[in-house]
Design an enzyme around this catalytic site. Structure first.
Site, PDB file in Angstrom:
ATOM      1  N   ARG A 169       0.836  -1.193   0.000  1.00 41.35           N
ATOM      2  CA  ARG A 169       0.000   0.000   0.000  1.00 41.35           C
ATOM      3  C   ARG A 169       0.878   1.252   0.000  1.00 41.35           C
ATOM      4  NH1 ARG A 169      -3.558  -2.320  -1.582  1.00 41.35           N
ATOM      5  NH2 ARG A 169      -5.658  -2.649  -0.765  1.00 41.35           N
ATOM      6  N   HIS A 204      -1.126   0.408  -9.686  1.00 37.90           N
ATOM      7  CA  HIS A 204      -1.880  -0.461  -8.777  1.00 37.90           C
ATOM      8  C   HIS A 204      -2.548  -1.609  -9.552  1.00 37.90           C
ATOM      9  CE1 HIS A 204      -4.024  -0.614  -4.637  1.00 37.90           C
ATOM     10  NE2 HIS A 204      -3.996  -1.818  -5.181  1.00 37.90           N
TER      11      HIS A 204
HETATM   12  P1  NDP Z   1      -2.293 -11.379   4.639  1.00 35.75           P
HETATM   13  O1  NDP Z   1      -3.240 -10.843   5.640  1.00 35.75           O
HETATM   14  O2  NDP Z   1      -2.415 -12.785   4.201  1.00 35.75           O
HETATM   15  O3  NDP Z   1      -0.788 -11.197   5.179  1.00 35.75           O
HETATM   16  C1  NDP Z   1      -0.359 -10.033   5.807  1.00 35.75           C
HETATM   17  C2  NDP Z   1       1.055 -10.267   6.315  1.00 35.75           C
HETATM   18  O4  NDP Z   1       1.541  -9.028   6.853  1.00 35.75           O
HETATM   19  C3  NDP Z   1       1.095 -11.297   7.454  1.00 35.75           C
HETATM   20  O5  NDP Z   1       2.240 -12.091   7.351  1.00 35.75           O
HETATM   21  C4  NDP Z   1       1.182 -10.411   8.691  1.00 35.75           C
HETATM   22  O6  NDP Z   1       1.835 -11.013   9.791  1.00 35.75           O
HETATM   23  C5  NDP Z   1       2.028  -9.269   8.157  1.00 35.75           C
HETATM   24  N1  NDP Z   1       1.862  -8.083   8.989  1.00 35.75           N
HETATM   25  C6  NDP Z   1       0.746  -7.360   9.214  1.00 35.75           C
HETATM   26  N2  NDP Z   1       0.989  -6.350  10.071  1.00 35.75           N
HETATM   27  C7  NDP Z   1       2.293  -6.450  10.397  1.00 35.75           C
HETATM   28  C8  NDP Z   1       3.154  -5.725  11.258  1.00 35.75           C
HETATM   29  N3  NDP Z   1       2.709  -4.663  11.961  1.00 35.75           N
HETATM   30  N4  NDP Z   1       4.438  -6.115  11.375  1.00 35.75           N
HETATM   31  C9  NDP Z   1       4.908  -7.191  10.676  1.00 35.75           C
HETATM   32  N5  NDP Z   1       4.137  -7.921   9.843  1.00 35.75           N
HETATM   33  C10 NDP Z   1       2.856  -7.556   9.714  1.00 35.75           C
HETATM   34  O7  NDP Z   1      -2.355 -10.392   3.394  1.00 35.75           O
HETATM   35  P2  NDP Z   1      -2.063 -10.705   1.851  1.00 35.75           P
HETATM   36  O8  NDP Z   1      -0.745 -11.372   1.742  1.00 35.75           O
HETATM   37  O9  NDP Z   1      -3.236 -11.349   1.225  1.00 35.75           O
HETATM   38  O10 NDP Z   1      -2.005  -9.215   1.262  1.00 35.75           O
HETATM   39  C11 NDP Z   1      -1.078  -8.280   1.752  1.00 35.75           C
HETATM   40  C12 NDP Z   1      -1.386  -6.897   1.204  1.00 35.75           C
HETATM   41  O11 NDP Z   1      -1.044  -6.807  -0.157  1.00 35.75           O
HETATM   42  C13 NDP Z   1      -2.869  -6.471   1.224  1.00 35.75           C
HETATM   43  O12 NDP Z   1      -3.274  -6.066   2.508  1.00 35.75           O
HETATM   44  C14 NDP Z   1      -2.863  -5.331   0.240  1.00 35.75           C
HETATM   45  O13 NDP Z   1      -2.579  -4.118   0.891  1.00 35.75           O
HETATM   46  C15 NDP Z   1      -1.740  -5.677  -0.719  1.00 35.75           C
HETATM   47  N6  NDP Z   1      -2.242  -6.042  -2.042  1.00 35.75           N
HETATM   48  C16 NDP Z   1      -1.893  -5.250  -3.109  1.00 35.75           C
HETATM   49  C17 NDP Z   1      -2.326  -5.570  -4.356  1.00 35.75           C
HETATM   50  C18 NDP Z   1      -1.893  -4.765  -5.531  1.00 35.75           C
HETATM   51  O14 NDP Z   1      -2.404  -4.974  -6.636  1.00 35.75           O
HETATM   52  N7  NDP Z   1      -0.913  -3.886  -5.364  1.00 35.75           N
HETATM   53  C19 NDP Z   1      -3.179  -6.726  -4.615  1.00 35.75           C
HETATM   54  C20 NDP Z   1      -3.467  -7.497  -3.450  1.00 35.75           C
HETATM   55  C21 NDP Z   1      -3.010  -7.154  -2.207  1.00 35.75           C
HETATM   56  P3  NDP Z   1       1.246 -12.341  10.486  1.00 35.75           P
HETATM   57  O15 NDP Z   1       1.493 -13.461   9.505  1.00 35.75           O
HETATM   58  O16 NDP Z   1       2.051 -12.478  11.704  1.00 35.75           O
HETATM   59  O17 NDP Z   1      -0.213 -12.099  10.717  1.00 35.75           O
HETATM   60  C1  OXD Z   2      -5.573  -4.717  -3.266  1.00 35.63           C
HETATM   61  C2  OXD Z   2      -6.137  -5.469  -4.349  1.00 35.63           C
HETATM   62  O1  OXD Z   2      -5.791  -5.031  -2.099  1.00 35.63           O
HETATM   63  O2  OXD Z   2      -6.066  -5.000  -5.493  1.00 35.63           O
HETATM   64  O3  OXD Z   2      -4.841  -3.776  -3.583  1.00 35.63           O
HETATM   65  O4  OXD Z   2      -6.636  -6.568  -4.101  1.00 35.63           O
END
Ligand code: NDP
Ligand code: OXD
Length: 314
Positions: free
Chosen positions: A229, A277
């Site tokens: 993000r 994005h």
């Molecule tokens: P998940 O919820 O599966 O994973 C999130 C990960 O981040 C987990 O490992 C979590 O730790 C870790 N995390 C969260 N907060 C913290 C913190 N404060 N410190 C350290 N680690 C942290 O999410 P996804 O993998 O499905 O997606 C991740 C992000 O990717 C989405 O939230 C979105 O913002 C972004 N995204 C972007 C897209 C794009 O097109 N650019 C498309 C899809 C997603 P833990 O395992 O310990 O819970």
């Molecule tokens: C996001 C998505 O979370 O595109 O950015 O799924």
């Protein structure tokens, strides 16, 4: 079972077509149809207008059509008891995995330097290092971070990962929490961000953090790849890090303000790759099938998968 469908910045027609094809008996209304809000049971949304989810008295479930739920959780009017499902789908996961691999290889194989040489008609072979000379450090070991690690490991990159809670058995070095961030960064050459946007991750990628990864590797400086993000990065600090040589390249799919304003210095920066994005889009047909499966579980009194935990913020 009336559905409210709203997709800010994304064409709603493919979503409407997918819902009509797969759930033909569910009427679909838009955020413009306020006179029908009283009948809405499900809200299928991407960045809904703030306030709208609080105006649906019979709402039973919120379906976030993307993976990141920050836009919904930022809206304090969203009723706290309504479950939120987020997009977790092999299509999204593999698209992100492709994007990360593409960007890592783009920098590792010095494509920016070769493109610059090509523009000047220069035939010059640059020193070539094996992937195993570099560690890709992945911030976020969720669905996307764990998947992105796999092909990179297959190519020979060393991998390090950082998450909020401890991880075991992933086949690479893992670190967690604030205490783990320093050692993780010290062991990283190419930094990949796949974190959700939460109060803890806002502004995380700032100049202090960018100066911590190793800079003694073959690239001569750090690389930042952000598919998480925009709110996690401080744009001015990335530019500063690029200017002082702390970073030698960046690939950014997300920005603090989207669309990226025309005046942004990122557009013309020679060391920055911009994608709008699009690292991993949700596929309407696949996502609709997944959501309907989850809703059938909900109706049968079973727990839905991938529910958002409001306490952790993702
Ligand atoms: P998940 O919820 O599966 O994973 C999130 C990960 O981040 C987990 O490992 C979590 O730790 C870790 N995390 C969260 N907060 C913290 C913190 N404060 N410190 C350290 N680690 C942290 O999410 P996804 O993998 O499905 O997606 C991740 C992000 O990717 C989405 O939230 C979105 O913002 C972004 N995204 C972007 C897209 C794009 O097109 N650019 C498309 C899809 C997603 P833990 O395992 O310990 O819970
Ligand atoms: C996001 C998505 O979370 O595109 O950015 O799924």
């Amino acid at each position: 079972m009336t559905i409210l469908l709203h997709t800010t910045g994304i064409d709603p027609k493919p979503w409407l077509a997918a819902i009509e094809a797969q759930a033909p008996r569910s009427p679909v209304i838009s955020a413009m149809d306020a006179d029908r809000f009283a009948e809405v049971r499900q809200a299928w949304v991407w960045k809904p207008p703030p306030g709208v989810l609080g105006l649906l008295p019979k709402l039973e479930v919120i379906v976030n059509l993307g993976a990141g739920v920050d836009a919904i959780l930022a809206d304090t009017t969203v009723p706290q008891h309504i479950p939120i499902i987020r997009a977790v789908d092999p299509n999204i996961t593999m698209r992100m995995t492709e994007w990360v691999a593409l960007q890592v290889l783009f920098h590792h194989r010095q494509v920016p330097a070769y493109l610059a040489q090509q523009r000047q008609g220069t035939w010059r072979q640059l020193p070539q290092k094996a992937a195993s000379a570099l560690t890709v450090g992945i911030l976020g070991l969720g669905v996307l971070g764990r998947s992105a690690a796999k092909p990179l490991m297959g190519l020979g990159f060393r991998i390090a990962g950082w998450s909020r809670t401890p991880k075991h058995g992933l086949g690479f070095d893992t670190y967690h929490g604030e205490a783990g961030l320093g050692p993780f960064l010290a062991n990283t050459d190419i930094l990949v961000c796949l974190l959700p946007l939460t109060p803890q991750t806002i502004g995380l990628i700032n100049i202090a953090l960018l100066r911590r990864p190793r800079r003694t590797g073959p690239l001569g400086g750090g690389i930042l790849i952000n598919g998480g993000r925009g709110g996690q990065q401080v744009g001015a600090d990335i530019l500063q890090a690029l200017g002082e040589g702390t970073l030698v390249g960046a690939s950014l799919d997300v920005f603090e303000t989207e669309p990226l304003p025309a005046s942004s210095p990122f557009w013309s920066h020679p060391k920055v790759v911009i994608t709008p994005h699009v690292a991993a889009d949700s596929d309407p047909e696949a996502m609709t099938a997944y959501v309907l499966e989850q809703l059938a579980r909900h109706a049968a009194g079973q727990t839905m998968d991938n529910l958002v935990d409001r306490n952790s913020g993702y």
